[in-house]
Every structure is written in structure tokens, then in C-alpha cells.
Design a protein around this motif. Structure first.
Motif, mmCIF file in Angstrom:
data_model
loop_
_atom_site.group_PDB
_atom_site.id
_atom_site.type_symbol
_atom_site.label_atom_id
_atom_site.label_comp_id
_atom_site.label_asym_id
_atom_site.label_seq_id
_atom_site.Cartn_x
_atom_site.Cartn_y
_atom_site.Cartn_z
ATOM 1 N N ALA A 191 0.807 -1.221 0.000
ATOM 2 C CA ALA A 191 0.000 0.000 0.000
ATOM 3 C C ALA A 191 0.842 1.275 0.000
ATOM 4 C CB ALA A 191 -0.926 0.010 1.212
ATOM 5 N N LYS A 192 2.153 1.154 0.133
ATOM 6 C CA LYS A 192 3.012 2.337 0.162
ATOM 7 C C LYS A 192 3.211 2.911 -1.242
ATOM 8 C CE LYS A 192 5.637 1.131 4.311
ATOM 9 N NZ LYS A 192 6.969 0.742 4.837
ATOM 10 N N ASP A 193 3.420 4.204 -1.276
ATOM 11 C CA ASP A 193 3.771 4.924 -2.497
ATOM 12 C C ASP A 193 2.652 4.952 -3.527
ATOM 13 O OD1 ASP A 193 6.292 5.474 -1.412
ATOM 14 O OD2 ASP A 193 7.089 3.573 -2.175
ATOM 15 N N HIS A 194 2.499 3.904 -4.319
ATOM 16 C CA HIS A 194 1.501 3.895 -5.387
ATOM 17 C C HIS A 194 0.635 2.639 -5.269
ATOM 18 C CE1 HIS A 194 3.537 7.294 -7.195
ATOM 19 N NE2 HIS A 194 4.681 6.621 -7.131
ATOM 20 N N PRO A 195 -0.265 2.622 -4.306
ATOM 21 C CA PRO A 195 -1.049 1.407 -4.072
ATOM 22 C C PRO A 195 -2.024 1.119 -5.203
ATOM 23 C CG PRO A 195 -1.919 3.206 -2.765
ATOM 24 C CD PRO A 195 -0.647 3.699 -3.389
ATOM 25 N N PRO A 196 -2.255 -0.163 -5.510
ATOM 26 C CA PRO A 196 -3.317 -0.509 -6.458
ATOM 27 C C PRO A 196 -4.670 -0.113 -5.889
ATOM 28 C CG PRO A 196 -2.532 -2.467 -5.317
ATOM 29 C CD PRO A 196 -1.616 -1.349 -4.925
ATOM 30 N N ALA A 200 -5.993 1.260 -2.040
ATOM 31 C CA ALA A 200 -5.794 2.710 -2.088
ATOM 32 C C ALA A 200 -6.279 3.438 -0.850
ATOM 33 C CB ALA A 200 -6.478 3.278 -3.330
ATOM 34 N N GLY A 201 -7.236 2.856 -0.128
ATOM 35 C CA GLY A 201 -7.743 3.522 1.057
ATOM 36 C C GLY A 201 -6.903 3.316 2.300
ATOM 37 N N ILE A 202 -5.952 2.391 2.262
ATOM 38 C CA ILE A 202 -5.164 2.106 3.460
ATOM 39 C C ILE A 202 -4.443 3.358 3.985
ATOM 40 C CG2 ILE A 202 -3.133 0.870 4.321
ATOM 41 C CD1 ILE A 202 -4.042 -1.576 2.805
ATOM 42 N N PRO A 203 -3.767 4.134 3.131
ATOM 43 C CA PRO A 203 -3.094 5.326 3.654
ATOM 44 C C PRO A 203 -4.058 6.363 4.240
ATOM 45 C CG PRO A 203 -2.229 4.740 1.486
ATOM 46 C CD PRO A 203 -3.470 3.926 1.704
#
Length: 242
Positions: A191-196, A200-203
């Protein structure tokens, strides 16, 4: 002693792709035996193989979850599995005040669309793809056959449609992420940087708890008691009278 129905938050269980409420039977039975108020739901278009899925939208799936949440007697624990991390997260954006806690079962808060290039009317379950791509650890041959026999195609629009998230309050909902086919460390790393899109909602989450439960992508079948215990504990931690 079973937990009082008037104490623990009501629980809503949403199955992933190709499944209906039936997929949660063992978990729901275990939770009810412990006194919990449990409602498994079947999303629109997943009722049967004969259902007309041509006009069912992603928004319809979100609305079905919102309807179940609003029908409950108190703010709920909303447990979503697999691809319903998308519609579940969108529902939490709609009615965050009605959701005491989210539980993501081998999934994460996804931000639609899942597959914007998907053009077919529906997406059937293809068993050879499941065997090649998913973790089946702990599933019996009988469970696999039941899955094959009862799987229902998913409306195509559910994969390709986007959805606008507008309510920042969704980010503060206590969220438990149960990691089965992949570890919590792997989820967080991906999920870091450019998550699929499905991560995408994790950050965005500001109140997340991570739990490892090593087993198949369908823990409601391979480890139903342990899964039910985790969901039940979340419900007890968010009493409806609080």
C-alpha cells in the motif's frame, strides 16, 4: 456466558465476489451462539445465476450496504470480504455515523474502480483462475465444490464504475484488517507509495488495527470460528449503548 444482544454492536456481514449471504453461514452461526445480532446480506445481482445483472451498478451495491446499516438498531460493525472492500468503504463514506467499526476480511478499503477496462455484462467465477491466483489453504474439497456450484457472476458495472468519496469522517472509523492470504506486513508494504486500487484507502485510515490469520482467502470456510471470534470481539469493543 453469551454476550447480551443489547450490549455488543450489531454485525453486518458482506461476502465477496460470486457469493451470497450463505457464504457466512458458519461464522454467523458461531456469532449468534455467542448472542450477537448478525445480518449477512446478498448484494444485488448475486441472488442467483438467473438474475438479470445488466443494469446493476456499483452504486447499487453501495446502497444495499447502506440500507442494511441504516436498518440496524444501532451503529454496526460492518465486515466486508475481498472485493466488497470497495463497496464497503464507499458505504462508510456515506454513513460513517452509523458504523461503529469496519472489519476488512482479507481485503482493504478499496477506491473504485476495481477494473475500469472491464467491458462485459458480468464476470463469472472461473475456477482455474481461482486455483492459479488465490490462496486455498485449509479449504476442503467439499467446500471448493460448494463454491463452484453456488458461485454467481458479478455485475460488470461493479468492476468498472468509479465512485466519489467525499466524507472525511470515514477515515476515523475504527478499522480492523484481517490478513489471511497475505500478511499484514505485505499489505502495508504493497500500500506504500503507489497502491493498487484495492489498497488505495489504506493510507487514508487514521485508526487501523492489523491482525494476521494465516489461511485461505475465504476464512469464513477455512477458519470460521477464529474469524467469528475476531469479528465478535470487535462488536463487543463497540457496545451499542456507548
Amino acid at each position: 456466558m453469551a454476550e447480551s444482544r443489547s450490549t455488543a454492536a450489531p454485525i453486518i456481514l458482506v461476502p465477496g465476489f460470486w457469493l451470497g449471504a450463505w457464504a457466512w453461514d458458519e461464522v454467523a452461526d458461531a456469532l449468534r451462539a455467542d448472542g450477537h445480532d448478525v445480518t449477512p446480506i446478498t448484494l444485488p445481482g448475486l441472488e442467483s445465476a438467473d438474475t438479470d445483472r445488466s443494469s446493476i451498478t456499483f452504486a447499487d451495491h453501495v446502497q444495499a450496504i447502506v440500507d442494511a446499516v441504516e436498518a440496524a438498531a444501532a451503529p454496526v460493525v460492518l465486515a466486508v470480504h475481498s472485493a466488497t472492500g470497495f463497496s464497503g468503504y464507499a458505504a462508510s463514506d456515506r454513513v460513517p455515523e452509523r458504523i461503529a467499526a469496519m472489519v476488512y476480511v482479507d481485503t482493504a478499503p478499496g477506491i473504485a474502480p476495481l477494473d475500469p477496462d472491464f467491458t462485459d455484462v458480468e464476470k463469472p467465477m472461473v475456477w482455474k483462475d481461482i486455483e492459479a491466483e488465490e490462496n486455498l489453504d485449509g479449504l476442503t474439497e467439499e467446500q471448493k465444490e460448494t463454491f463452484r456450484q453456488r458461485a454467481v457472476p458479478v455485475p460488470g458495472a461493479v468492476l468498472r464504475e468509479s465512485y466519489q468519496l467525499t466524507n472525511d469522517a470515514r477515515r476515523d472509523i475504527p478499522s480492523t484488517l484481517i490478513c489471511t492470504a497475505f500478511t499484514a506486513e505485505q499489505y502495508q508494504s504493497y500500500a506504500k507509495d503507489h497502491p493498487p486500487s484495492f489498497l488505495a484507502g489504506i493510507p487514508e485510515l487514521r485508526n487501523a488495527t492489523w491482525i494476521d490469520l494465516p489461511t485461505s482467502h475465504w476464512p469464513m470456510w477455512s477458519r470460521p470460528r477464529e474469524l467469528g471470534q475476531i469479528i465478535g470481539d470487535v462488536a463487543k469493543a463497540h457496545p451499542r449503548d456507548a
